[in-house]
Design an enzyme around this catalytic site. Structure first.
Site, PDB file in Angstrom:
ATOM      1  N   CYS A 130      -1.117   5.825   9.777  1.00 45.73           N
ATOM      2  CA  CYS A 130       0.040   5.064  10.236  1.00 45.73           C
ATOM      3  C   CYS A 130      -0.379   3.761  10.894  1.00 45.73           C
ATOM      4  O   CYS A 130      -1.269   3.749  11.734  1.00 45.73           O
ATOM      5  CB  CYS A 130       0.812   5.851  11.291  1.00 45.73           C
ATOM      6  SG  CYS A 130       1.721   7.198  10.621  1.00 45.73           S
TER       7      CYS A 130
ATOM      8  N   GLU B  61       0.827  -1.202   0.000  1.00 39.64           N
ATOM      9  CA  GLU B  61       0.000   0.000   0.000  1.00 39.64           C
ATOM     10  C   GLU B  61       0.860   1.249   0.000  1.00 39.64           C
ATOM     11  O   GLU B  61       1.973   1.265   0.526  1.00 39.64           O
ATOM     12  CB  GLU B  61      -0.914  -0.016   1.227  1.00 39.64           C
ATOM     13  CG  GLU B  61      -1.836  -1.213   1.186  1.00 39.64           C
ATOM     14  CD  GLU B  61      -2.849  -1.244   2.307  1.00 39.64           C
ATOM     15  OE1 GLU B  61      -3.636  -2.188   2.334  1.00 39.64           O
ATOM     16  OE2 GLU B  61      -2.854  -0.339   3.151  1.00 39.64           O
TER      17      GLU B  61
HETATM   18  N1  SAH Z   1       9.176   0.524  10.186  1.00 42.45           N
HETATM   19  C1  SAH Z   1       9.237   1.966  10.262  1.00 42.45           C
HETATM   20  C2  SAH Z   1       8.097   2.627   9.503  1.00 42.45           C
HETATM   21  C3  SAH Z   1       6.760   2.227  10.073  1.00 42.45           C
HETATM   22  S1  SAH Z   1       5.354   3.235  10.021  1.00 42.45           S
HETATM   23  C4  SAH Z   1       9.190   2.424  11.714  1.00 42.45           C
HETATM   24  O1  SAH Z   1       8.906   1.591  12.584  1.00 42.45           O
HETATM   25  O2  SAH Z   1       9.450   3.585  11.987  1.00 42.45           O
HETATM   26  C5  SAH Z   1       5.692   4.811  10.613  1.00 42.45           C
HETATM   27  C6  SAH Z   1       5.257   5.083  12.040  1.00 42.45           C
HETATM   28  O3  SAH Z   1       3.911   4.697  12.342  1.00 42.45           O
HETATM   29  C7  SAH Z   1       6.140   4.373  13.039  1.00 42.45           C
HETATM   30  O4  SAH Z   1       6.551   5.259  14.028  1.00 42.45           O
HETATM   31  C8  SAH Z   1       5.181   3.344  13.603  1.00 42.45           C
HETATM   32  O5  SAH Z   1       5.571   2.916  14.873  1.00 42.45           O
HETATM   33  C9  SAH Z   1       3.886   4.112  13.616  1.00 42.45           C
HETATM   34  N2  SAH Z   1       2.701   3.263  13.812  1.00 42.45           N
HETATM   35  C10 SAH Z   1       2.581   1.937  13.609  1.00 42.45           C
HETATM   36  N3  SAH Z   1       1.350   1.515  13.927  1.00 42.45           N
HETATM   37  C11 SAH Z   1       0.660   2.587  14.323  1.00 42.45           C
HETATM   38  C12 SAH Z   1      -0.696   2.807  14.753  1.00 42.45           C
HETATM   39  N4  SAH Z   1      -1.564   1.817  14.815  1.00 42.45           N
HETATM   40  N5  SAH Z   1      -1.044   4.063  15.079  1.00 42.45           N
HETATM   41  C13 SAH Z   1      -0.177   5.093  14.977  1.00 42.45           C
HETATM   42  N6  SAH Z   1       1.094   4.956  14.575  1.00 42.45           N
HETATM   43  C14 SAH Z   1       1.514   3.715  14.256  1.00 42.45           C
END
Ligand code: SAH
Length: 372
Positions: free
Chosen positions: A358, A87
């Site tokens: 996110c 996605e």
């Molecule tokens: N693997 C990378 C990119 C992931 S997504 C990382 O961990 O940084 C980017 C951000 O969204 C990350 O900080 C991740 O922890 C956050 N994230 C993941 N699940 C989420 C959720 N359900 N709600 C809000 N943020 C979330």
């Protein structure tokens, strides 16, 4: 296994071609006048024909595109190699331009317990082309939209409800590596994707953010890698309490936070000027990491690091055991940090109605497509 990149395939197909031919091909991909290799009239015909046969012009194909109610966020489910799905998201940003969120892997091995992608396991790394073509996909998408709306006769209600052509004419100004996957676990392809974006688009280094769980060996590697560009980095911290972090993020371990502090020291030593380009992300989970005790731990941690920006992320419900912070708790947590002199920002949540926010990026069937 990941497919070959266009660059690798080009050098196999044309081992004796002068270097400028490869550059021509890459340039053509980002040009607004070409729609396929056949159009690239400055290349020899035979080369164009071989390229058309052997290489995809776009390495991702749209399966479904969703549009948020507010029309400021779009999510595309795209297929790579014709079948595997990832996605990518397009969001209107505060500057009235567009930000693209790209995936760097199919699935993710990090298994963060609050993240939807974490539950789907890891399939494979995306290639640089598959990453960059998510951006190119949205470039084409915006171009099509802007042509569509500018050809609508004036006075149509659609203009009022859906925004005018000018909305879609504005450019993509930012790219964030915050979709599916852990970018630093796919270091070489992400680096190559960065090179392509920085060479062939007008998106600058400070407008690109790579977000990571904080793989320390890779964070150290990029510090001494002259080919790693000075893009912004965001480290997902989520708790400055080691046990809490280990529970939230199985990739964490005792000593990680100390290791991260040591890394930031090295980072600031090498790149003092990039100080403001480092962000720590912190997803706010009710009673899990948003209490006064957790704020104190985060303040101590932030003070050890020095001036760093903490980005508080509202939790997007993904059907897990967690709940988002109560508004009062969020507020108090943020204030506690601010009073202690910590630079803190709050992320806007966009596209949660189309599961584009996110951590919600997982291919799911319970959302209705708005546009196909
Ligand atoms: N693997 C990378 C990119 C992931 S997504 C990382 O961990 O940084 C980017 C951000 O969204 C990350 O900080 C991740 O922890 C956050 N994230 C993941 N699940 C989420 C959720 N359900 N709600 C809000 N943020 C979330």
């Amino acid at each position: 296994m990941s497919p070959m990149t266009r660059r690798q395939k080009f050098s196999i197909l044309f081992p004796n071609a002068p270097a400028f031919r490869l550059k021509q091909m890459e340039e053509a991909l980002f040009s607004s006048v070409f729609h396929g290799f056949a159009d690239v009239s400055n290349m020899p015909l035979a080369m164009r024909e071989t390229l058309t046969k052997e290489l995809p012009w776009l390495a991702v194909t749209a399966v479904q595109v969703f549009e948020s109610v507010k029309k400021d966020t779009f999510k595309a489910v795209v297929a790579v190699e014709g079948k595997k799905r990832v996605e990518t998201v397009l969001m209107k940003n505060a500057r009235g331009q567009w930000t693209v969120c790209v995936s760097s892997q199919i699935g993710c091995a990090m298994a963060c317990t609050f993240c939807a992608t974490g539950t789907m396991g890891f399939t494979r790394n995306l290639t640089a082309d598959e990453i960059v073509d998510q951006v190119r996909f949205w470039i084409y998408f915006l171009r099509k939209k802007s042509i569509l709306f500018s050809t609508l006769r004036p006075g149509l209600e659609e203009r009022d409800s859906r925004g005018g052509a000018e909305d879609f004419e504005s450019r993509i100004s930012n790219v964030v590596f915050m979709g599916m996957g852990e970018p630093l676990a796919n270091y070489e392809q992400v680096k190559e994707a960065l090179r392509l974006l920085l060479t062939y688009t007008d998106i600058g280094m400070t407008r690109i953010t790579v977000s990571t769980v904080g793989l320390l060996p890779m964070l150290r590697k990029l510090l001494s890698d002259p080919a790693w560009p000075a893009v912004r980095l965001a480290v997902s911290v989520h708790s400055a309490d080691s046990d809490t972090r280990k529970r939230l993020m199985p990739s964490s371990y005792d000593g990680f936070l100390d290791g991260l502090v040591a890394w930031t020291e090295e980072y600031f030593q090498k790149f003092e000027s990039r100080r403001r380009h480092l962000t720590f992300e912190y997803v706010m989970l009710s009673k899990i990491n948003d209490t006064q005790r957790h704020a104190e731990a985060l303040i101590r941690f932030a003070h050890r690091v020095g001036k760093v920006r903490i980005n508080l992320i509202p939790y997007n419900f993904t059907g897990s055991v967690y709940r988002d912070s109560l508004p009062g708790d969020f507020e108090r947590f943020q204030q506690q940090l601010e009073v202690a002199g910590v630079v803190v920002t709050r992320r806007r949540t966009m596209g949660d109605d189309i599961a584009a926010a996110c951590g919600q990026l997982i291919v799911e069937k319970n959302v209705t497509p708005a546009i196909v």
